[in-house]
Design an enzyme around this catalytic site. Sequence first.
Site, PDB file in Angstrom:
ATOM      1  N   PHE A 145       0.857  -1.185   0.000  1.00 35.05           N
ATOM      2  CA  PHE A 145       0.000   0.000   0.000  1.00 35.05           C
ATOM      3  C   PHE A 145       0.890   1.230   0.000  1.00 35.05           C
ATOM      4  O   PHE A 145       1.671   1.447   0.923  1.00 35.05           O
ATOM      5  CB  PHE A 145      -0.943   0.043   1.213  1.00 35.05           C
ATOM      6  CG  PHE A 145      -1.837   1.253   1.171  1.00 35.05           C
ATOM      7  CD1 PHE A 145      -2.974   1.262   0.375  1.00 35.05           C
ATOM      8  CD2 PHE A 145      -1.524   2.403   1.881  1.00 35.05           C
ATOM      9  CE1 PHE A 145      -3.793   2.385   0.302  1.00 35.05           C
ATOM     10  CE2 PHE A 145      -2.334   3.537   1.803  1.00 35.05           C
ATOM     11  CZ  PHE A 145      -3.471   3.522   1.019  1.00 35.05           C
ATOM     12  N   ASP A 230       9.249   2.884   1.703  1.00 34.34           N
ATOM     13  CA  ASP A 230       8.072   3.625   2.150  1.00 34.34           C
ATOM     14  C   ASP A 230       7.896   3.379   3.647  1.00 34.34           C
ATOM     15  O   ASP A 230       7.432   2.322   4.058  1.00 34.34           O
ATOM     16  CB  ASP A 230       6.842   3.154   1.358  1.00 34.34           C
ATOM     17  CG  ASP A 230       5.571   3.893   1.778  1.00 34.34           C
ATOM     18  OD1 ASP A 230       5.579   4.579   2.819  1.00 34.34           O
ATOM     19  OD2 ASP A 230       4.557   3.765   1.047  1.00 34.34           O
ATOM     20  N   LYS A 259       2.327  10.526   7.720  1.00 33.98           N
ATOM     21  CA  LYS A 259       1.550  10.186   8.921  1.00 33.98           C
ATOM     22  C   LYS A 259       2.056  10.886  10.187  1.00 33.98           C
ATOM     23  O   LYS A 259       1.737  12.034  10.395  1.00 33.98           O
ATOM     24  CB  LYS A 259       1.474   8.668   9.069  1.00 33.98           C
ATOM     25  CG  LYS A 259       0.688   8.054   7.893  1.00 33.98           C
ATOM     26  CD  LYS A 259       0.050   6.725   8.172  1.00 33.98           C
ATOM     27  CE  LYS A 259      -1.047   6.451   7.167  1.00 33.98           C
ATOM     28  NZ  LYS A 259      -0.675   5.521   6.111  1.00 33.98           N
TER      29      LYS A 259
END
Length: 402
Positions: A145, A230, A259
């Site tokens: 993702f 990532d 985030k």
Amino acid sequence: MDGIDPTQEVPVTVPVTALAANYAPLPIEITAAEGCWVTDTAGRRYLDCLAGYSALNFGHRHPDLIAAAHRQLDRLTLTSRALQHDLLEPFAEAITVLTHTEMFLPMNTGAEAVETAIKAARKWGYEVKGVPADQATIVVAAGAFHGRTTTIVSMSTDPEARTGFGPYAPGFRVVPYDDAAAVAEAIDDTTVAVLVEPVQGESGVIIPSTGYLPELRRLCTQAGALLLLDEIQSGLGRTGATLAQDLAGVEADLTMLGKALGGGILPSSGVIGRADVLGVLTPGTHGSTFGGNPMACAVGLAVTELLATGEYQERARTLHPILAGRAGELAEAGLVGEVRCLGLWLGVDVAHRSGREVSERMATHGVIAKETHGNTIRLAPPLTITEAELHQVMDALAQAVR
Ligand SMILES: *Cc1c(COP(=O)(O)O)cnc(C)c1O
């Protein structure tokens, strides 16, 4: 015949909401939050183990982060990158010192950070590696993702994320996750980068075997390709290290952050890494109106200060045995399937009930946790959670799977 006339057109019912339905949230409306706790409209309190998909690593409204935001709000909120401001360089300096990297390029959302890394890698591939124009390939992992943009869903193997959004961007080669041999086979002269998550978060906290990341590092170095990691979800303390790659002793060429970089206050993301790679992005080639804005820099600086103490990484390491141990007990009792745990990050496959049902049952026991990919429950509490609270979380999970 009385009643319904099948030839009559049924009026289309317009849903009684102005909100697009791209989420299926739990039926809990939050009005306030503090630390690990959120409060709903009925005054019920819950331990928040979703923690904004790890955007709330420091808990809700951490006093240092809130104070930094307040101070900045009263001084300067936005300049755009057309001008300079006094926090951009200090933030870049602080985040690169914290992560032992050379350069930082600020963006806003995680997906934008991934897009930025893809663009930098391609341009580096053409200008430095000498890949023929428009031929660059990037090797990515199945089950990954990386966000929701059209380019990113083009490399997704999740039918829900992908279907209906074509035509898909070319240039990606998808290989199985945790399979370095498959990466080796996919790499050729056109390969500018290998892009993976050090731990697949949305897939359910999938932790690769120990040798995987070091082997990817070796393959990339050997092939003259960039290793892009990532760490939007795995980074900034979650795994017990500042970056998950630290645990593997690996240094990516570019790392994406997001985030928790925004301290749970605002969206903030960016790419850190090699100056000679990010250096291919010259004025006009890439940008963002809000990337590196004064608010994001003020909060980001406060985030790096929290992480520089090492306290939060240490908390994740210290509390890990409780999370892993209690989950292991549930597995031994046959109440859950596979348990995957790293730092304060847990993925458990539930067997007897659906993930949705388990998360709804946990909510009735005062814990917010959301299923991911059907039957996995992911727990990612704020790193500020106490030992007693963590036991409370695991009691709720035990109740919910019983
Ligand atoms: C959440 C996430 C993203 C996307 O971040 P957004 O801010 O939602 O665009 C990308 N990669 C990983 C690993 C993530 O967890």
